[in-house]
Design a protein around this motif. Structure first.
Motif, mmCIF file in Angstrom:
data_model
loop_
_atom_site.group_PDB
_atom_site.id
_atom_site.type_symbol
_atom_site.label_atom_id
_atom_site.label_comp_id
_atom_site.label_asym_id
_atom_site.label_seq_id
_atom_site.Cartn_x
_atom_site.Cartn_y
_atom_site.Cartn_z
ATOM 1 N N VAL A 1 0.822 -1.218 0.000
ATOM 2 C CA VAL A 1 0.000 0.000 0.000
ATOM 3 C C VAL A 1 0.855 1.268 0.000
ATOM 4 O O VAL A 1 0.344 2.368 0.230
ATOM 5 N N ARG B 1 -9.148 0.319 2.693
ATOM 6 C CA ARG B 1 -8.287 -0.169 1.617
ATOM 7 C C ARG B 1 -7.989 -1.634 1.904
ATOM 8 O O ARG B 1 -7.712 -2.012 3.044
ATOM 9 N N VAL C 1 -6.057 -5.419 0.740
ATOM 10 C CA VAL C 1 -5.028 -6.134 0.003
ATOM 11 C C VAL C 1 -5.333 -7.623 0.133
ATOM 12 O O VAL C 1 -5.482 -8.145 1.239
ATOM 13 N N THR D 1 -6.097 -4.646 -3.854
ATOM 14 C CA THR D 1 -4.797 -4.799 -4.494
ATOM 15 C C THR D 1 -4.389 -6.249 -4.284
ATOM 16 O O THR D 1 -4.542 -6.773 -3.180
#
Length: 166
Positions: free
Chosen positions: A87, A121, A123, A159
């Motif tokens: 990140v 966010r 991942v 991501t």
């Protein structure tokens, strides 16, 4: 043992509501959660009869002061340095459990990467792509949702990065 369904169940969780609203194909698996179990993820894999490398745990970490969701196989652990790198951060540490619960709207052991109160966010460990489907928490202990890694990545805007350790 495990119940399967493609339809929204009464009393669904924010995760299953989000999946249904998005029109995403998924299967809900439920099992009787044992509060004495030392590992929620390993308990889920065993109860569902699924390999532990296909069941992913949702962890909340703090990267340079920002809460970030990491989704990694229960068979391994989270590489905090790799998460920070994924990140664009420098330092990562596991988030305070109370902050994780407050921010996501879920309880520890039932945090889902989907339908969180505040979208964080995310991942997703790159190993997820090697399986046709993976299982993640559906938003409460004893409830998992199975879906494709690509759908999970799309719905969470994740991501993909190698953030898990064996």
């Amino acid at each position: 043992m495990a119940k399967k369904s493609r339809k929204q169940q009464p009393g669904g969780t924010p995760a299953t509501v989000a999946l249904t609203a998005a029109g995403t194909a998924f299967t809900v698996h439920s099992y009787d959660h044992d509060p004495a179990s030392p590992s929620y993820g390993e308990e889920a894999a065993e109860a569902l009869g699924v390999s532990a490398d296909r069941v992913f745990k949702t962890l909340v970490a703090e990267v340079d002061g920002e809460l970030v969701v990491a989704v990694v196989p229960v068979a391994g652990s989270l590489d905090l340095k790799a998460l920070a790198s994924a990140v664009g951060g420098k330092r990562a540490a596991m988030a305070d459990p109370a902050a994780a619960e407050r921010t996501t709207g879920y309880v520890r052991g039932g945090i889902s990467p989907l339908g969180q109160r505040k979208r964080l966010r995310t991942v997703l460990d790159a190993s997820a792509g090697s399986h046709p489907t993976i299982c993640v928490s559906a938003g409460r202990r004893g409830l998992e949702v199975e879906l494709s890694a690509a759908d999970l990545a799309t719905l969470t805007d994740a991501t993909l990065a190698p953030i898990g350790r064996a």
